[in-house]
Write a protein that holds these residues in place. Structure first.
Motif, PDB file in Angstrom:
ATOM      1  N   ALA A  56       1.129  -1.017  -0.182  1.00  0.00           N
ATOM      2  CA  ALA A  56      -0.168   0.291  -0.054  1.00  0.00           C
ATOM      3  C   ALA A  56       0.678   1.146   0.142  1.00  0.00           C
ATOM      4  N   GLU A  57       2.116   1.188   1.006  1.00  0.00           N
ATOM      5  CA  GLU A  57       2.734   2.444   0.825  1.00  0.00           C
ATOM      6  C   GLU A  57       3.599   2.597   0.091  1.00  0.00           C
ATOM      7  N   ALA A  58       3.967   1.418  -1.286  1.00  0.00           N
ATOM      8  CA  ALA A  58       4.539   1.675  -2.549  1.00  0.00           C
ATOM      9  C   ALA A  58       3.804   2.074  -3.571  1.00  0.00           C
ATOM     10  N   ILE A  59       2.215   1.704  -2.934  1.00  0.00           N
ATOM     11  CA  ILE A  59       1.776   2.730  -4.811  1.00  0.00           C
ATOM     12  C   ILE A  59       1.358   3.808  -4.239  1.00  0.00           C
ATOM     13  N   ALA A  60       1.258   4.261  -2.761  1.00  0.00           N
ATOM     14  CA  ALA A  60       0.783   5.611  -2.804  1.00  0.00           C
ATOM     15  C   ALA A  60       1.923   6.449  -3.339  1.00  0.00           C
ATOM     16  N   TRP A  61       2.932   5.990  -3.035  1.00  0.00           N
ATOM     17  CA  TRP A  61       4.047   7.080  -3.023  1.00  0.00           C
ATOM     18  C   TRP A  61       4.300   6.909  -4.480  1.00  0.00           C
ATOM     19  N   GLN A  62       3.742   6.235  -5.499  1.00  0.00           N
ATOM     20  CA  GLN A  62       3.332   6.614  -7.314  1.00  0.00           C
ATOM     21  C   GLN A  62       3.262   7.094  -6.940  1.00  0.00           C
ATOM     22  N   THR A  63       1.767   7.457  -6.350  1.00  0.00           N
ATOM     23  CA  THR A  63       0.198   8.607  -6.603  1.00  0.00           C
ATOM     24  C   THR A  63       0.898  10.050  -7.143  1.00  0.00           C
ATOM     25  N   PHE A  65       0.668  11.472  -3.833  1.00  0.00           N
ATOM     26  CA  PHE A  65      -0.386  12.404  -2.589  1.00  0.00           C
ATOM     27  C   PHE A  65      -0.703  10.688  -1.705  1.00  0.00           C
ATOM     28  N   PRO A  66       1.174  10.643  -1.496  1.00  0.00           N
ATOM     29  CA  PRO A  66       1.173   9.185  -0.757  1.00  0.00           C
ATOM     30  C   PRO A  66      -0.012   9.480   0.767  1.00  0.00           C
ATOM     31  N   GLN A  67      -0.242  10.783   1.143  1.00  0.00           N
ATOM     32  CA  GLN A  67      -0.527  10.679   2.406  1.00  0.00           C
ATOM     33  C   GLN A  67      -1.855  11.304   2.795  1.00  0.00           C
ATOM     34  N   LEU A  68      -2.671  10.821   1.295  1.00  0.00           N
ATOM     35  CA  LEU A  68      -3.635  10.796   0.926  1.00  0.00           C
ATOM     36  C   LEU A  68      -4.265   9.622   0.377  1.00  0.00           C
ATOM     37  N   VAL A  69      -3.405   9.241  -0.395  1.00  0.00           N
ATOM     38  CA  VAL A  69      -3.561   7.575  -0.790  1.00  0.00           C
ATOM     39  C   VAL A  69      -3.526   7.035   0.228  1.00  0.00           C
ATOM     40  N   PHE A  70      -3.015   6.601   0.967  1.00  0.00           N
ATOM     41  CA  PHE A  70      -2.487   5.768   1.988  1.00  0.00           C
ATOM     42  C   PHE A  70      -3.130   4.613   2.972  1.00  0.00           C
ATOM     43  N   PRO A  71      -3.573   6.042   3.266  1.00  0.00           N
ATOM     44  CA  PRO A  71      -4.802   5.833   4.708  1.00  0.00           C
ATOM     45  C   PRO A  71      -5.791   4.518   3.750  1.00  0.00           C
ATOM     46  N   SER A  72      -6.578   5.206   2.569  1.00  0.00           N
ATOM     47  CA  SER A  72      -7.400   4.023   2.709  1.00  0.00           C
ATOM     48  C   SER A  72      -7.046   2.788   1.988  1.00  0.00           C
ATOM     49  N   LEU A  73      -6.244   2.568   0.959  1.00  0.00           N
ATOM     50  CA  LEU A  73      -5.514   1.901   0.603  1.00  0.00           C
ATOM     51  C   LEU A  73      -4.707   0.991   1.221  1.00  0.00           C
ATOM     52  N   ALA A  74      -4.707   1.281   2.588  1.00  0.00           N
ATOM     53  CA  ALA A  74      -3.918   1.350   3.777  1.00  0.00           C
ATOM     54  C   ALA A  74      -5.339   0.008   4.715  1.00  0.00           C
ATOM     55  N   MET A  75      -5.783   0.858   4.392  1.00  0.00           N
ATOM     56  CA  MET A  75      -6.446  -0.481   5.210  1.00  0.00           C
ATOM     57  C   MET A  75      -7.965  -1.418   4.102  1.00  0.00           C
ATOM     58  N   GLU A  76      -7.657  -1.640   3.157  1.00  0.00           N
ATOM     59  CA  GLU A  76      -8.664  -1.602   1.879  1.00  0.00           C
ATOM     60  C   GLU A  76      -7.548  -3.244   2.171  1.00  0.00           C
ATOM     61  N   LYS A  77      -6.425  -3.159   1.756  1.00  0.00           N
ATOM     62  CA  LYS A  77      -4.803  -4.193   1.863  1.00  0.00           C
ATOM     63  C   LYS A  77      -5.588  -4.609   2.933  1.00  0.00           C
ATOM     64  N   ALA A  78      -5.687  -4.362   4.094  1.00  0.00           N
ATOM     65  CA  ALA A  78      -5.580  -5.212   5.739  1.00  0.00           C
ATOM     66  C   ALA A  78      -6.561  -5.948   5.673  1.00  0.00           C
ATOM     67  N   ARG A  79      -8.217  -5.565   5.182  1.00  0.00           N
ATOM     68  CA  ARG A  79      -8.632  -5.695   5.154  1.00  0.00           C
ATOM     69  C   ARG A  79      -9.015  -6.902   3.991  1.00  0.00           C
TER      70      ARG A  79
END
Length: 102
Positions: A56-63, A65-79
């Motif tokens: 999730a962090e790697a994908i977020a950094w590619q955007t 805007f990692p600070q905006l993308v990471f929280p929801s992506l991290a939750m999605e992947k953890a779920r």
């Protein structure tokens, strides 16, 4: 007379470093919160949860805007990992019924 370009580059680099540090701190805080939210999963499958958060962090950094993308992506992947782990656990449990022919 000195050129202003090196001064501007230095200032830009300082601001970029500061922004990156703030972003890293924000991502770290979110990781801690997600790990806390999925503490049972962290105990059962720490490697899988860590891998999901790393992805999730790697994908977020590619955007950009990692600070905006990471929280929801991290939750999605953890779920997704939690769902998978739960299914695996259910499938591994022995059934309460006897074997055929008993």
């Amino acid at each position: 007379m000195k050129s202003i370009t090196p001064l501007l580059l230095n200032l830009l680099q300082m601001k970029t470093t500061h922004l990156r540090r703030n972003t890293l701190e924000a991502i770290t805080k979110v990781r801690v919160l997600v790990e806390r939210e999925f503490s049972t999963l962290r105990q059962r499958e720490p490697r899988l949860l860590r891998q999901a958060l790393n992805e999730a962090e790697a994908i977020a950094w590619q955007t950009g805007f990692p600070q905006l993308v990471f929280p929801s992506l991290a939750m999605e992947k953890a779920r997704a990992v939690a769902t998978w782990e739960s299914r695996q656990r259910t499938m591994r449990q022995p059934t309460s019924r006897g074997t055929p022919g008993e």
